[in-house]
Design an enzyme around this catalytic site. Sequence first.
Site, PDB file in Angstrom:
ATOM      1  N   GLY A   1      -3.522  -2.014  -9.202  1.00 64.17           N
ATOM      2  CA  GLY A   1      -4.614  -1.039  -9.058  1.00 64.17           C
ATOM      3  C   GLY A   1      -4.709  -0.550  -7.624  1.00 64.17           C
TER       4      GLY A   1
ATOM      5  N   ILE B   1      -3.824 -10.367  -4.161  1.00 63.42           N
ATOM      6  CA  ILE B   1      -3.905 -11.811  -3.834  1.00 63.42           C
ATOM      7  C   ILE B   1      -2.963 -12.097  -2.661  1.00 63.42           C
ATOM      8  CG2 ILE B   1      -3.678 -14.166  -4.712  1.00 63.42           C
ATOM      9  CD1 ILE B   1      -3.666 -13.039  -7.549  1.00 63.42           C
TER      10      ILE B   1
ATOM     11  N   GLU C   1       3.336  -8.106   1.478  1.00 64.10           N
ATOM     12  CA  GLU C   1       2.337  -8.888   0.726  1.00 64.10           C
ATOM     13  C   GLU C   1       1.993  -8.256  -0.620  1.00 64.10           C
ATOM     14  OE1 GLU C   1       0.479 -12.025   1.726  1.00 64.10           O
ATOM     15  OE2 GLU C   1       0.582 -11.695  -0.424  1.00 64.10           O
TER      16      GLU C   1
ATOM     17  N   LYS D   1       9.130 -10.449  -8.891  1.00 61.78           N
ATOM     18  CA  LYS D   1       8.083 -11.155  -8.127  1.00 61.78           C
ATOM     19  C   LYS D   1       8.385 -12.649  -8.058  1.00 61.78           C
ATOM     20  CE  LYS D   1       4.628  -7.693  -9.309  1.00 61.78           C
ATOM     21  NZ  LYS D   1       3.703  -7.228 -10.356  1.00 61.78           N
TER      22      LYS D   1
ATOM     23  N   THR E   1      -0.834   6.075  -6.547  1.00 59.92           N
ATOM     24  CA  THR E   1      -1.938   5.127  -6.730  1.00 59.92           C
ATOM     25  C   THR E   1      -2.184   4.320  -5.449  1.00 59.92           C
ATOM     26  OG1 THR E   1      -1.338   4.913  -9.052  1.00 59.92           O
ATOM     27  CG2 THR E   1      -2.739   3.186  -8.152  1.00 59.92           C
ATOM     28  N   VAL E   2      -1.139   3.661  -4.954  1.00 64.50           N
ATOM     29  CA  VAL E   2      -1.337   2.762  -3.809  1.00 64.50           C
ATOM     30  C   VAL E   2      -1.536   3.565  -2.518  1.00 64.50           C
ATOM     31  CG1 VAL E   2      -0.412   0.803  -2.540  1.00 64.50           C
ATOM     32  CG2 VAL E   2       0.096   1.017  -4.971  1.00 64.50           C
TER      33      VAL E   2
ATOM     34  N   GLY F   1      -0.467  -7.977  -6.295  1.00 61.45           N
ATOM     35  CA  GLY F   1      -1.417  -6.984  -5.753  1.00 61.45           C
ATOM     36  C   GLY F   1      -2.323  -7.500  -4.660  1.00 61.45           C
TER      37      GLY F   1
ATOM     38  N   GLY G   1      -3.372   3.133 -13.759  1.00 60.30           N
ATOM     39  CA  GLY G   1      -2.540   2.999 -12.549  1.00 60.30           C
ATOM     40  C   GLY G   1      -1.941   1.615 -12.373  1.00 60.30           C
TER      41      GLY G   1
END
Length: 434
Positions: free
Chosen positions: A304, A138, A131, A207, A15-16, A136, A189
Amino acid sequence: MNNNSVKVGLMGLGTVGTGVVRIIQGHQEDLQKQTGLSLEIKKILVRNMDKERNVSIPSELVTLDPEELVNDPEIDVIVEVIGGIHPTKEYILQALENGKHVVTANKDLMAESGAEILSKAQEKGCDVFYEASVAGGIPILRALVEGFSSDRITKMMGIVNGTTNYILTKMSQEGADYADVLKEAQKLGYAESDPTADVEGHDAARKMAILSTLGFHVDMNLDDVEFQGISNVSSEDINHAKRLGYEMKLLGIAKRDDDLIEVSVQPTLVHNSHPLASVNGVFNAIYVHGEAVGETMFYGPGAGELPTATAVVADLVTVVKNMKLGVNGRGSVAPYKEKLLKGDDQINSKYFLRLVVADKRGVLAQITRILAEHDVSLEHVMQQPYNDGKQAEVIMVTHHASKGNIMDVRNAFEALDSVYEVKSLYRVEGGEQK
Ligand code: NAP
Ligand code: HSE
């Protein structure tokens, strides 16, 4: 780096990784204007050569051999979007050993082995940026490290897992079924390869460990974060919360009082008047309170393909700018404060309790006696018939009480013959009476 281009080794094309390729391909001109160099993906590491890919890339770029990335002297930066601890940790350490800069979206790794990786990077004069590992798209880590560097942060509360926020929102707004919505989140995803990490709170805990390390300048480990997921949250709880003016959210809470710290993740009732209550779907938000700045809030897509890739490629841009300035590896500040964690008696909050009890005289009196004995007072209490009137359900929201006292109250309720079940106990945030 030659005079014109920076060579990137991309680990992972899921996905990423797919988003990273799309952004590098689609925004090349802007990226070049900002860095003065072109970004060239030289190799891409995958697990399965036969898989159909959603981006067009020359087939000779793709490999199963990590050595072709970590040991290629021409590759300047490794972008790691495989995930998990092994073998990614070994790949990253080897890349750093070979003087390569690293960008990663991997919160599992940074929450568990961040100190080791950052120390190796410092030894080798390399950059490590991560980051995308929290929230994600932000840019919250940059905000903590740079934007708040002059302040002292006292509180961070975050909706930092997109999958669970997506599930809770659909359950709350559409009465949707937990398992169906989880499947949807996987298809889109958002979810981790093993979605238990999302729904049981591990992902959010990792996180919060990263956020509190950077925000409070202490070395927070995953073991320091108490966490609980959403798999036991029922539609009944969500509906009761709504009736009382709250939304159910999986909330990460990091608080500093004087030098004492608490960090936790749990399903929490957030009052409608709090800005976090209206953060819905896959969106994430982090509320940050600083002694000088007061209240701030960061909001955006937490998962996403493209939102996450934006953060990854922004880190890549920072690495390239640092390369041009010759300042790689000089930006990170190791945690410099002593870690002093609160005990249960020092953690204070409001709480929501739901009990199933015998519908007979004197039960409410027993309940209030236990609350009084433990110094817990009620902001709200409601009783209603339950199970076709054969039992009663008592729903309470307390005023602020210590976690230690609330746990003792729960145990005392469970020991009463007239209490059949303590159905739920949640922390409550917001809605303080002025
Ligand atoms: P994903 O879709 O599962 O993709 C993982 C990729 O890594 C795949 O291309 C896979 O290869 C490759 N891979 C897996 N194990 C490998 C191995 N041992 N050797 C070589 N390649 C391997 O994962 P993702 O969702 O993109 O997530 C990647 C990372 O970003 C994770 O750390 C995740 O926590 C983080 N992240 C994800 C999101 C998100 O919204 N998805 C947001 C923020 C952060 P094949 O394609 O050949 O199977
Ligand atoms: N599985 C994670 C989430 C991806 O749902 O938030 C982003 O870290």
